[in-house]
Design a protein around this motif. Sequence first.
Motif, PDB file in Angstrom:
ATOM      1  N   LEU A 155       0.830  -1.205   0.000  1.00 22.41           N
ATOM      2  CA  LEU A 155       0.000   0.000   0.000  1.00 22.41           C
ATOM      3  C   LEU A 155       0.864   1.255   0.000  1.00 22.41           C
ATOM      4  CD1 LEU A 155      -2.906   1.057   0.125  1.00 22.41           C
ATOM      5  CD2 LEU A 155      -2.719   1.028   2.622  1.00 22.41           C
ATOM      6  N   SER A 156       1.967   1.199   0.751  1.00 25.35           N
ATOM      7  CA  SER A 156       2.876   2.357   0.781  1.00 25.35           C
ATOM      8  C   SER A 156       3.492   2.598  -0.590  1.00 25.35           C
ATOM      9  CB  SER A 156       3.977   2.129   1.825  1.00 25.35           C
ATOM     10  OG  SER A 156       3.416   1.931   3.104  1.00 25.35           O
ATOM     11  N   PHE A 157       3.954   1.516  -1.236  1.00 27.34           N
ATOM     12  CA  PHE A 157       4.530   1.677  -2.570  1.00 27.34           C
ATOM     13  C   PHE A 157       3.482   2.148  -3.568  1.00 27.34           C
ATOM     14  CE2 PHE A 157       8.086  -0.908  -1.015  1.00 27.34           C
ATOM     15  CZ  PHE A 157       9.149  -0.236  -1.595  1.00 27.34           C
ATOM     16  N   THR A 158       2.256   1.671  -3.402  1.00 31.87           N
ATOM     17  CA  THR A 158       1.187   2.135  -4.288  1.00 31.87           C
ATOM     18  C   THR A 158       0.934   3.621  -4.103  1.00 31.87           C
ATOM     19  OG1 THR A 158       0.165  -0.054  -4.198  1.00 31.87           O
ATOM     20  CG2 THR A 158      -1.214   1.770  -4.959  1.00 31.87           C
ATOM     21  N   TRP A 159       0.913   4.059  -2.847  1.00 38.57           N
ATOM     22  CA  TRP A 159       0.692   5.480  -2.570  1.00 38.57           C
ATOM     23  C   TRP A 159       1.852   6.319  -3.103  1.00 38.57           C
ATOM     24  CZ3 TRP A 159      -2.635   9.057  -1.707  1.00 38.57           C
ATOM     25  CH2 TRP A 159      -2.262  10.274  -1.136  1.00 38.57           C
ATOM     26  N   ILE A 160       3.070   5.826  -2.896  1.00 38.56           N
ATOM     27  CA  ILE A 160       4.229   6.561  -3.413  1.00 38.56           C
ATOM     28  C   ILE A 160       4.180   6.629  -4.936  1.00 38.56           C
ATOM     29  CG2 ILE A 160       6.739   6.499  -3.633  1.00 38.56           C
ATOM     30  CD1 ILE A 160       6.840   5.294  -0.819  1.00 38.56           C
ATOM     31  N   GLY A 161       3.834   5.491  -5.562  1.00 40.61           N
ATOM     32  CA  GLY A 161       3.711   5.492  -7.023  1.00 40.61           C
ATOM     33  C   GLY A 161       2.629   6.427  -7.512  1.00 40.61           C
TER      34      GLY A 161
END
Length: 379
Positions: A135-141
């Motif tokens: 979820l963090s990587f998705t938000w960063i992306g």
Amino acid sequence: MAWILRAGIAWQYEIVWRLNQNQVVSEEMEFFRRLAESSGSSASQMIHLANASTDGQLMLIPDSERTLDRKLVRGPSIEWYIEPDGFRRVRAIRNVIPDEGEPYWLVFTRRVPPVDEKLYAWSTWLIPMGFLVGLSFTWIGFRRSRLKDRVLRSLSGLRNPSRPSVPREAMMEMLPNEAFAPEVHRELISLVESFQSTFTDIQSDAEQSQSVLSAMPVGILAFTADLRLTFANRAGIDMLDLSAPVRVDARLIELIRQPKVIEVVSESQRSGQTLDSELERNQGNTVLRLRAYPLSSEVEQGAKPPMLLIVTDETRLRQLENARRDFTANVSHELKTPLAAIKAYAETLLMGAMDDPDAKERFVLRISEQAARLDNLIR
């Protein structure tokens, strides 16, 4: 979702654990079978030996008792039972056919503890952590994607020709520092400023040149290699009577209905040389000079160059030429009359009229009159 995945992992562990237990029990049962078939010891001795050396329980059941509703088969039969305290009991049944005596059954039972949940307890925390990381990587992306779209829109806006120069402070907001490394950000801002300055100078020069060309009394029309209009000043539009409004990118054959103009431009483009021609128009008795120029002499083999058409109104020059020709003819005619008279009177005097006082005086007066007339004509 984490608990569902944990249950799936536990089920997989359960399957693997059962297969391992089945393998262990089968191997022990196979050992007892070989011992029973090859050893000459009694059944009680073998049972005592098995129960003393393993944590299971071995029983022998004669086939004559028919306590097991089974057929003699090759290979052990494995059964599982769950006890109230959560332990498991696995039982293996195997028929034995000795060389002497009647067949009997070997029943080996082992009590095993349940699967240790510590083996897969990590999955309870690892899966949520993986979910949070994803979820963090998705938000960063997502943030990076929005930042990228913002930067692309900003760069597209900076390339807009109709947009004035953007100040440095506004440009730094349009191109945020977090989108690039600091040194890249500085170089990008400087590069955009340099391009903006260069573009502003070019745009100013182009506007000035277009204003000059539009104000010229000479008609100027520029065409691409496929003879589509790119520029036409007011004089060219008026001279060729182009229908207003003139559409840029219009084809030559659609824009101009004069076959002479189309022929000159097409022939000049085909030959790659400058061509001149005159176009006389009955409407207003005007005379136009057409000059077609290839804009580039260095083109690839078989390629066509862009074209420039210069149109000048030579109606006034033609009128002046006609007036000069008429004036010359009239002057020549008027000058011939007194010169002919002077020549005739002079020849008459030379032929003998000099001896006649009356004729001499009359002829000299005529010569004087014609000379005065000629002087008036010259003045």
